[in-house]
Design a protein around this motif. Structure first.
Motif, PDB file in Angstrom:
ATOM      1  N   ASP A 155      -1.164  26.957  -4.161  1.00  0.00           N
ATOM      2  CA  ASP A 155       0.221  27.244  -4.545  1.00  0.00           C
ATOM      3  C   ASP A 155       1.022  27.499  -3.273  1.00  0.00           C
ATOM      4  N   SER A 156       2.079  26.730  -3.065  1.00  0.00           N
ATOM      5  CA  SER A 156       2.778  26.832  -1.782  1.00  0.00           C
ATOM      6  C   SER A 156       3.677  28.064  -1.696  1.00  0.00           C
ATOM      7  N   ALA A 211       1.041  17.761   0.168  1.00  0.00           N
ATOM      8  CA  ALA A 211       1.942  18.369  -0.815  1.00  0.00           C
ATOM      9  C   ALA A 211       2.531  17.289  -1.690  1.00  0.00           C
ATOM     10  N   VAL A 253      -6.499  23.206  -4.894  1.00  0.00           N
ATOM     11  CA  VAL A 253      -5.048  23.104  -4.985  1.00  0.00           C
ATOM     12  C   VAL A 253      -4.475  24.469  -4.638  1.00  0.00           C
ATOM     13  N   TRP A 264      -2.613  19.825  -2.234  1.00  0.00           N
ATOM     14  CA  TRP A 264      -3.989  19.422  -2.587  1.00  0.00           C
ATOM     15  C   TRP A 264      -4.767  19.220  -1.292  1.00  0.00           C
ATOM     16  N   VAL A 280      -5.078  27.840  -6.682  1.00  0.00           N
ATOM     17  CA  VAL A 280      -4.861  27.907  -8.123  1.00  0.00           C
ATOM     18  C   VAL A 280      -5.861  27.058  -8.903  1.00  0.00           C
ATOM     19  N   LYS A 281      -6.548  26.168  -8.202  1.00  0.00           N
ATOM     20  CA  LYS A 281      -7.495  25.308  -8.917  1.00  0.00           C
ATOM     21  C   LYS A 281      -8.517  24.769  -7.925  1.00  0.00           C
ATOM     22  N   TYR A 313       0.076  18.594 -12.633  1.00  0.00           N
ATOM     23  CA  TYR A 313       0.369  19.971 -13.054  1.00  0.00           C
ATOM     24  C   TYR A 313      -0.702  20.576 -13.952  1.00  0.00           C
ATOM     25  N   ARG A 325       5.544  21.780  -4.364  1.00  0.00           N
ATOM     26  CA  ARG A 325       5.108  22.929  -5.157  1.00  0.00           C
ATOM     27  C   ARG A 325       3.652  23.308  -4.888  1.00  0.00           C
ATOM     28  N   ASN A 326       2.785  22.283  -4.914  1.00  0.00           N
ATOM     29  CA  ASN A 326       1.363  22.521  -4.685  1.00  0.00           C
ATOM     30  C   ASN A 326       0.869  21.663  -3.536  1.00  0.00           C
TER      31      ASN A 326
END
Lengths: 397, 110
Positions: free
Chosen positions: A326-327, A303, A324, A311, A333-334, A370, A308-309
């Protein structure tokens, strides 16, 4: 005539070059801080790349560190020195400002990482062979303590060596299923506390960033074991028991790492073992809250500092991809492929950049955390671990 | 005369094609071996060490591997060792690949 002129020119050029060289040697070194420096481990050549994380460029290379496969690093409190734990038992102290080796000891035959004490005076190394930990003075690398991991089966491989507040080190015994605490708070002769019943073959462990919990991942059973270091007596407690639902494990071609565990709001995230999943855990109760199905066997789930995210990279043969997550929602999200053999992910201390090593492309890539846009690349030979000096001020890394 | 020329051209073409074919086969064999070597050094190396002297997994240097037949080593590679972290590589590696790795290890990674 022409020949004479040529000779004269060569002599003049040589003289000028030596004068320039002398001036350079006379000059004071450029003053600089080290808070934005980092190192890249070049695992096959036994070397390190020192880089400037602000300018995103290589500064220098340090060679002669031995077998650096699976090498890791910790930093002195002044962020000037890196302590590198090599696979071959080598412990090397590197000066980042002068790009040179200050001390180097071969302290065991086979090692797996280490930790530095909260006061920065002791550096400890976990050894597979001979099983146990050794502790050194960070100033001189003189040996301070040798703690053999002896149990009824002989000497156990040690793993999951972490620092904890109060000049303590915690580590686990792979073969014995125990966690030991070496407490150096009263001096350089440690008091050892042994916790038995940690579970079948702990393979890695972490200390939460507040220094409160030691969490060991288990290879031999479905679950993890947590020790609350604020309680007395210390009592291992099994969590996420049976997260595999009794299903056959998928082959694990690379063991996951627990060193960085992501706190996102009130949840932690960690890689499952033998399952292509991330497990989300309530940070207070340690109950599972949900799961995220991911691309492969997760190796690192890292994190950003804001949580927030998260990886994630993956084990062989799916190690060309990053996802990635989203927490807040636990959704992906990616996803993209940075290249062959993505080995490590390191966030900048304030979280704006993410450093990614791509071993078989011989490159370290820098991404915007981001927008996921690639901002820079640094060439490196078979890069593996990336370590930024800001780690000096974080517990349990 | 024309026929003779055709014949020579035909032979030359056949020879050229054969050479290209052999070169391709050589380079693809070489590429396969390079790929396997990288896998053994780098990925098997995660547990057995890049120099094969062991880590979480055991020593797989030549001296120890000499005690096992190539097919026994290949069987461990393909089917893993149940109850230990050694995973089955079948699905990622063919029997031929596993045997190549077995021989490679018995020769000390050469």
């Amino acid at each position: 005539m022409t020949a004479l002129l040529k000779s004269l020119l060569i002599i003049a050029a040589t003289l000028m070059a030596s004068v320039t060289h002398a001036v350079a040697a006379d000059q004071q070194p450029v003053l600089r801080g080290t808070g934005n420096l980092g190192i890249i481990v070049e695992r096959t050549t036994g070397s390190l790349v020192i880089f400037d994380a602000t300018e995103r460029r290589m500064i220098s290379r340090v060679e002669g560190l031995g077998d650096l496969s699976h090498a890791s690093a910790v930093f002195s409190p002044d962020e000037r020195y890196a302590f590198i734990f090599g696979r071959d038992g080598g412990l090397t102290k590197v000066d980042l400002l002068t790009s040179s080796i200050v001390h180097r000891v071969m302290q065991a035959g086979n090692s797996i990482g280490g930790a530095i004490s909260d006061d920065g005076t002791l550096v400890a190394v976990a050894n597979y062979e001979p099983g146990g930990i050794k502790v050194f003075d960070t100033a001189t690398l003189a040996e301070v303590a040798d703690i053999p991991a002896t149990w009824t089966g002989g000497r156990s491989k040690t793993i999951g060596l972490e620092d904890a507040p109060g000049r303590r080190f915690l580590f686990s015994l792979w073969d014995a299923g125990e966690t030991w605490i070496a407490d150096f708070s009263k001096g350089n002769t440690p008091q050892i506390t042994k916790l038995t019943g940690m579970g079948d073959r702990p393979y890695d462990a972490l200390v939460t960033s507040d220094g409160r919990y030691y969490v060991a991942g288990l290879f031999g059973e479905d679950g993890l074991t947590v020790v609350d270091l604020w309680q007395s007596p210390l009592t291992p407690r099994r969590i996420l028991r049976g997260y595999g639902n009794g299903e056959t494990k998928l082959p694990v071609y690379k063991m996951p790492h627990l060193e960085s565990w992501a706190l996102a709001g009130n949840r932690f995230v960690l890689p499952a073992i033998g399952r292509h999943e991330l497990l989300w855990v309530d940070a207070r109760t340690f109950e599972e809250t949900n799961r995220t199905a991911v691309y492969g066997q997760p190796v690192f789930a890292v994190a950003g500092p804001d949580g927030r995210n998260v990886w994630v990279n993956f084990a062989h043969p799916l190690n060309d991809t990053i996802q990635v997550v989203d927490s807040l929602t636990g959704s992906i999200v990616k996803q993209w492929k940075p290249g062959p053999a993505v080995l490590h992910i390191e966030f900048a201390p304030r979280g704006h950049d993410v450093w990614v090593s791509v071993r078989d492309a011989n490159v370290v890539q820098v991404y915007d955390a981001y927008t996921f846009e690639k901002k820079a690349e640094i060439a490196a030979n078979s890069p593996s671990g990336i370590f930024l000096t800001a780690r000096a001020h974080r517990m349990g890394l | 005369m024309r026929d003779g020329l055709h014949h020579i051209l035909g032979l030359a073409t056949a020879f050229l094609l054969a050479s290209i074919g052999a070169a391709l086969a050589d380079s693809s064999e070489e590429a396969r071996e390079q790929k396997l070597e990288r896998l053994v050094r780098q990925d098997c190396g995660s547990c057995h060490g890049m120099t094969f002297k062991g880590g979480l997994g055991p020593d797989i240097r030549a001296e120890r591997m000499a005690g096992f037949t190539p097919s026994a080593i290949a069987a461990v590679i393909l089917d893993g060792v149940p109850g230990t972290p050694m995973p089955p590589w079948r699905g990622l590696l063919s029997e031929e690949d596993a045997l190549w790795i077995a021989e490679y290890l018995r020769k000390g990674g050469r």
